[in-house]
Write a protein that holds these residues in place. Structure first.
Motif, short mmCIF file in Angstrom:
data_model
loop_
_atom_site.label_atom_id
_atom_site.label_comp_id
_atom_site.label_asym_id
_atom_site.label_seq_id
_atom_site.Cartn_x
_atom_site.Cartn_y
_atom_site.Cartn_z
N HIS A 135 37.89 41.39 39.02
CA HIS A 135 38.98 42.04 38.27
C HIS A 135 39.18 41.34 36.92
O HIS A 135 39.04 40.13 36.82
N ILE B 173 38.63 41.68 43.83
CA ILE B 173 39.59 40.76 43.22
C ILE B 173 38.89 39.81 42.27
O ILE B 173 39.34 39.62 41.13
N LEU C 288 45.62 47.51 43.00
CA LEU C 288 45.09 46.17 42.74
C LEU C 288 45.47 45.72 41.34
O LEU C 288 45.87 44.57 41.14
#
Length: 140
Positions: free
Chosen positions: A41, A38, A94
């Motif tokens: 990202h 995350i 995601l």
């Protein structure tokens, strides 16, 4: 016999504890991997920016140029979401989650900002009217 039974239940409990501990360690490793995915990202920066903008609105920081120029902020968000992502990158869960979360935060900011802006305009209008009344009553 009872000693053997107690021994078996003790061993069974130990096995359960070891299994539970292994599951917790695996979950922790998975959580760490997910957190790394995350934070690395491409939309993570935009996500933080959107979250901070929501916090600014909640704090009543309406003098901030980022909050006052909603149109500029929206165009920045649209550019960030659509220009940095290749069609291949949007296929993962995601990527879809990050994009949806950024859009949701932007919509939340707009929803929170609207009543504050209306209140701000109302107070300004009342202030202007009171100022006009005072000025008109003081002139001969």
């Amino acid at each position: 016999m009872e000693v053997k039974k107690d021994e078996n239940s003790f061993l069974g409990n130990m096995k359960e504890e070891i299994i539970n501990q292994n599951i917790k360690e695996e979950e922790t490793e998975e959580d760490q991997i997910l957190k790394k995915r995350i934070t690395s990202h491409p939309l993570y920066g935009l996500l933080l920016h959107s979250h901070l903008n929501c916090l600014k609105v909640c704090s009543g920081d309406l003098d901030s140029p980022e909050i006052m120029n909603t149109a500029d902020d929206l165009s920045l968000t649209k550019l960030s979401i659509h220009s940095d992502i290749s069609p291949e990158a949007t296929s993962s869960e995601l990527d879809q989650f990050m994009e949806a979360y950024c859009l949701t935060l932007r919509e939340l900011k707009e929803a929170m900002e609207k009543p504050l802006m209306e209140t701000h305009r109302f107070v300004d209008a009342v202030y202007n009217q009171l100022n006009d009344i005072v000025m008109s009553s003081s002139s001969p």
